[in-house]
Motif scaffolding. Structure first.
Motif, PDB file in Angstrom:
ATOM      1  N   HIS A  81       0.908  -1.153  -0.113  1.00 43.90           N
ATOM      2  CA  HIS A  81      -0.049   0.048  -0.179  1.00 43.90           C
ATOM      3  C   HIS A  81       0.885   1.120   0.098  1.00 43.90           C
ATOM      4  O   HIS A  81       0.480   2.355  -0.643  1.00 43.90           O
ATOM      5  CB  HIS A  81      -0.883   0.030   1.112  1.00 43.90           C
ATOM      6  CG  HIS A  81      -1.961  -0.969   1.131  1.00 43.90           C
ATOM      7  ND1 HIS A  81      -2.934  -1.267  -0.074  1.00 43.90           N
ATOM      8  CD2 HIS A  81      -2.531  -2.065   2.155  1.00 43.90           C
ATOM      9  CE1 HIS A  81      -3.665  -2.217   0.197  1.00 43.90           C
ATOM     10  NE2 HIS A  81      -3.434  -2.665   1.396  1.00 43.90           N
ATOM     11  N   GLN A 130       2.130   1.899  -3.392  1.00 41.43           N
ATOM     12  CA  GLN A 130       0.753   2.237  -4.282  1.00 41.43           C
ATOM     13  C   GLN A 130       0.725   3.928  -3.916  1.00 41.43           C
ATOM     14  O   GLN A 130       0.581   4.547  -4.892  1.00 41.43           O
ATOM     15  CB  GLN A 130      -0.377   1.659  -4.056  1.00 41.43           C
ATOM     16  CG  GLN A 130      -1.407   1.699  -4.894  1.00 41.43           C
ATOM     17  CD  GLN A 130      -1.293   1.261  -6.397  1.00 41.43           C
ATOM     18  OE1 GLN A 130      -0.778   0.135  -6.275  1.00 41.43           O
ATOM     19  NE2 GLN A 130      -1.464   2.087  -7.457  1.00 41.43           N
ATOM     20  N   ALA A 131       0.847   4.382  -2.837  1.00 39.84           N
ATOM     21  CA  ALA A 131       0.817   5.874  -2.417  1.00 39.84           C
ATOM     22  C   ALA A 131       1.956   6.428  -3.292  1.00 39.84           C
ATOM     23  O   ALA A 131       1.538   7.432  -3.845  1.00 39.84           O
ATOM     24  CB  ALA A 131       1.164   5.974  -0.894  1.00 39.84           C
ATOM     25  N   SER A 173      -4.424   4.835  -0.119  1.00 43.71           N
ATOM     26  CA  SER A 173      -3.267   4.005   0.018  1.00 43.71           C
ATOM     27  C   SER A 173      -2.590   4.035   1.417  1.00 43.71           C
ATOM     28  O   SER A 173      -2.353   3.084   1.973  1.00 43.71           O
ATOM     29  CB  SER A 173      -2.361   4.033  -1.277  1.00 43.71           C
ATOM     30  OG  SER A 173      -2.662   4.024  -2.468  1.00 43.71           O
ATOM     31  N   CYS A 216      -6.853   9.186  -3.734  1.00 44.64           N
ATOM     32  CA  CYS A 216      -5.934   8.054  -4.160  1.00 44.64           C
ATOM     33  C   CYS A 216      -4.735   7.870  -3.027  1.00 44.64           C
ATOM     34  O   CYS A 216      -4.534   6.627  -2.666  1.00 44.64           O
ATOM     35  CB  CYS A 216      -5.520   8.196  -5.618  1.00 44.64           C
ATOM     36  SG  CYS A 216      -6.721   7.882  -6.814  1.00 44.64           S
TER      37      CYS A 216
END
Length: 266
Positions: A116, A119-120, A149, A145
């Protein structure tokens, strides 16, 4: 519209454009640094940080030594553990078993949190530094978004997914213990906030009623505490900018005219 209202509206419009073109990118740059620093604290390579996999040793004891476990944590897996435990009804019996490096006990929470976090960083890197945002909706989409994340990454470490006793007893990790424990005993390792937790469960069936007693021991993991602090700092910074943009989004006629700049890749 009175002159004072026109002036106020013009000032708000100027501030709005400054926030879109300057402050948003400044905050994204700060977020990038914080996320990379957070990734650097993880014991496994993340976000392009290819450092060595970190190894730590911990002793987890539950007074009066109902449980005792000496653990080697390598990256996101327990690669060795010496486990001693007693159950309430058999205080004179000590069960001993171990996790060996051939069959490590994987802590999926660490991997999930790292995924995660990466993803950030991807959401941040997807915004070209020269891009000119044209509306509050664009910025809120990006921030949503990133926030999502970061929240999922932090939650993965703070809120462990508890398994049912039957699932624990049948788990692959339990089958890899050597020697195996009796069928009415289950053990589990998991992360909860900044701690590594070792839990043991004794299942009993009395007149058709299934009961279990639980014991646990834990220890603080320094790098976990640092990671959670950085997650929190990033979340606060992102939320503050989102709150500011939300104020401007109340003014529906506030948009920026067509300007040059590369499109966002979503």
């Amino acid at each position: 519209m009175a002159d004072s209202e026109k002036e106020e509206s013009a000032n708000l419009q100027m501030e709005f454009e400054w926030v879109l073109h300057e402050e948003v990118h400044a905050v994204l740059s700060q977020l990038h640094s914080i996320v990379v620093e957070c990734a650097r604290r993880f014991p496994v390579p993340l976000c392009g940080n290819d450092g060595p996999i970190k190894q730590d040793k911990f002793v987890l004891v539950n007074p009066p030594e109902q449980l005792k476990c000496v653990v080697t944590l390598t990256g996101d897996s327990i690669t060795h553990a010496d486990i001693n435990l007693r159950v309430q009804r058999q205080q004179n019996v000590v069960y001993r078993t171990a996790v060996h490096h051939e069959h490590p006990w994987k802590l999926q929470q660490i991997q999930d949190a790292g995924n995660h976090l990466q993803q950030a960083l991807c959401h941040i890197d997807n915004v070209d530094r020269s891009y000119m945002f044209k509306s509050s909706e664009e910025v809120l989409h990006v921030l949503g978004c990133i926030l999502g994340s970061l929240q999922r990454g932090r939650t993965a470490l703070v809120v462990p997914r508890k398994k049912a006793i039957d699932d624990l007893l049948r788990s692959r990790n339990m089958k890899s213990l050597s020697p195996p424990l009796p069928e009415d005993l289950a053990v589990s390792f998991y992360i909860q906030s900044h701690k590594l937790v070792f839990a043991a469960y004794h299942v009993s069936n009395s007149h058709g009623s299934v009961k279990y007693e639980a014991h646990q021991a834990d220890c603080s993991v320094p790098w976990l505490n640092e990671v959670l602090v950085l997650f929190t700092v990033a979340l606060q910074l992102c939320q503050q900018l989102k709150d500011k943009i939300c104020v401007f989004s109340q003014y529906k006629d506030f948009t920026v005219g067509s300007r040059s700049g590369s499109p966002l890749p979503w």
